[in-house]
Design a protein around this motif. Structure first.
Motif, PDB file in Angstrom:
ATOM      1  N   ARG A  62      -0.395  -1.229   4.665  1.00 27.28           N
ATOM      2  CA  ARG A  62       0.303  -2.313   3.975  1.00 27.28           C
ATOM      3  C   ARG A  62       1.635  -1.883   3.379  1.00 27.28           C
ATOM      4  O   ARG A  62       2.671  -2.462   3.642  1.00 27.28           O
ATOM      5  N   THR A  63       1.583  -0.842   2.550  1.00 22.27           N
ATOM      6  CA  THR A  63       2.765  -0.493   1.770  1.00 22.27           C
ATOM      7  C   THR A  63       3.920  -0.055   2.674  1.00 22.27           C
ATOM      8  O   THR A  63       5.045  -0.508   2.527  1.00 22.27           O
ATOM      9  N   HIS A 140       1.695   3.215  -8.881  1.00 22.70           N
ATOM     10  CA  HIS A 140       2.016   2.539  -7.619  1.00 22.70           C
ATOM     11  C   HIS A 140       2.741   1.259  -8.063  1.00 22.70           C
ATOM     12  O   HIS A 140       2.164   0.163  -8.037  1.00 22.70           O
ATOM     13  N   ARG A 173      -4.026   4.960  -8.843  1.00 24.81           N
ATOM     14  CA  ARG A 173      -2.658   4.723  -9.331  1.00 24.81           C
ATOM     15  C   ARG A 173      -2.405   3.225  -9.487  1.00 24.81           C
ATOM     16  O   ARG A 173      -1.591   2.803 -10.281  1.00 24.81           O
ATOM     17  N   PRO A 267      -6.352  -4.415  -3.773  1.00 24.43           N
ATOM     18  CA  PRO A 267      -5.092  -3.893  -3.223  1.00 24.43           C
ATOM     19  C   PRO A 267      -5.184  -3.528  -1.744  1.00 24.43           C
ATOM     20  O   PRO A 267      -4.151  -3.330  -1.094  1.00 24.43           O
TER      21      PRO A 267
HETATM   22  C1  NCD Z   1      -3.682   1.619  -2.604  1.00 20.68           C
HETATM   23  C2  NCD Z   1      -3.072   2.988  -2.619  1.00 20.68           C
HETATM   24  O1  NCD Z   1      -2.772   3.574  -1.591  1.00 20.68           O
HETATM   25  O2  NCD Z   1      -2.886   3.457  -3.711  1.00 20.68           O
HETATM   26  N1  NCD Z   1      -3.476   0.865  -1.442  1.00 20.68           N
HETATM   27  C3  NCD Z   1      -2.301   0.204  -1.265  1.00 20.68           C
HETATM   28  O3  NCD Z   1      -1.232   0.712  -1.462  1.00 20.68           O
HETATM   29  N2  NCD Z   1      -2.391  -1.085  -0.876  1.00 20.68           N
HETATM   30  C4  NCD Z   1      -5.104   1.635  -2.986  1.00 20.68           C
HETATM   31  C5  NCD Z   1      -6.064   2.362  -2.105  1.00 20.68           C
HETATM   32  O4  NCD Z   1      -5.701   3.153  -1.260  1.00 20.68           O
HETATM   33  O5  NCD Z   1      -7.260   2.126  -2.312  1.00 20.68           O
END
Ligand code: NCD
Length: 314
Positions: A62-63, A140, A173, A267
């Protein structure tokens, strides 16, 4: 009356340093980018000629894609950097890698790293803007922002809302950035999970703590289910995954006891059947995919604002 808050940060490292007004400025800027996704031509020239590098030292779906899309919608050039296919695997340090990328004219470094503090270190060592895409257990920030953006979109405001964040708080985070953003915007946050997954530093946070989801679920307006960060767990924080699910999983049965209009968040990535039942994740209260969609607008806003601050500074 015109807005007084000016964005002056050329880096986005965390939400703990930001004021309520600064967080609201990002959300309002994101709102103006939201309509982009509905246009037939989804591009603006805002970052034309700028170069964004996505430096991801940890896995991400996603990110990473959201930052890539946000940068390209603003017409920036994007370099994708991965640890395994770069000279980092030959022993190059983080700072050397970043300096070399900077020598190619990179304007913004988006970084995800397993070490908390890596983005801060980078921001002191290079001239480019640095945006934290998740560092260790620290913060995050864009996830925290997209979470509060989604709640504000659904409820108008966070003022007075009761929000539960459930699960592996110690290794999350997301939880930290959420707590800063949500409490600054007026919500009351309760962290919920087994004692073994609560960080020792929890007493420094402006939150309540509960070890019993069933005791608090009825009062929550929003519930954010976290993934168990198995990749970060040293020992065994709970006897079995089944037991964890039994006490802390968001099941249809628990949903019967929650407020009818409770917002269910996560998330991602979801472990279906562990922290959340599929029927709940895909059910009418879930805003999980809305969170993903909003992430794009929020990241466009962040890339735009840090670039603007760096132009003013330069
Ligand atoms: C999160 C992360 O990587 O901190 N995911 C995200 O960015 N959507 C949470 C996770 O990995 O569980």
């Amino acid at each position: 009356m015109g807005r007084k808050t000016q964005w002056t940060h050329k880096h986005l490292i965390g939400l703990s340093d930001l004021t309520r007004e600064e967080i609201e400025l990002i959300l309002d800027t994101a709102k103006s980018f939201e309509e982009f996704s509905t246009r037939s031509i989804k591009k603006a020239p805002t970052l034309r000629g700028k170069v964004v590098v996505n430096m991801f030292f940890e896995d991400s779906t996603r990110t990473r894609n959201s930052f890539t899309l946000a940068a390209s919608r603003l017409s920036a050039d994007v370099i994708e950097f991965t640890k395994t296919s770069s000279s980092v695997s030959k022993g190059e340090t983080l700072i050397d890698t970043a300096r070399n990328l900077e020598a190619m004219g990179v304007d913004i470094v988006v970084i995800r790293h397993s070490a908390g503090g890596a983005p801060k270190l980078l921001s002191r060592s290079i001239n480019a803007c640095v945006v934290n895409a998740g560092d260790g257990y620290h913060e995050h920030p864009t996830q925290g922002l997209l979470d509060v953006y989604t709640i504000r979109q659904m409820r108008g405001s966070l003022e007075g809302l009761k929000i539960g964040i459930v699960g592996d708080i110690a290794h999350s985070r997301v939880a930290r950035s959420d707590v800063y953003a949500m409490t600054k915007l007026g919500a009351q946050v309760t962290l919920i999970g087994p004692p073994t997954l609560m960080p020792a530093s929890v007493c420094d946070l402006p939150v309540k703590v509960s070890y019993n989801l069933d005791a608090v679920i009825e009062e929550l307006d929003v519930i954010n289910m976290l993934r168990i960060q198995f990749e970060r767990l040293g020992g065994n924080p709970f006897p079995s995954v089944r037991e964890y699910s039994h006490f802390f999983g968001l099941t249809m049965d628990r949903m019967q006891r929650a407020k009818k209009d409770i917002l269910v968040m996560h998330p991602g990535p979801i472990n279906r059947g562990l922290e959340i039942e599929s029927e709940v994740a895909d059910g009418p209260n879930s805003v999980i995919l809305r969170q993903v969609a909003n992430g794009l607008a929020v990241r466009m806003a962040v890339l735009f604002l840090v670039t603007q601050a760096s132009t003013l500074e330069g």
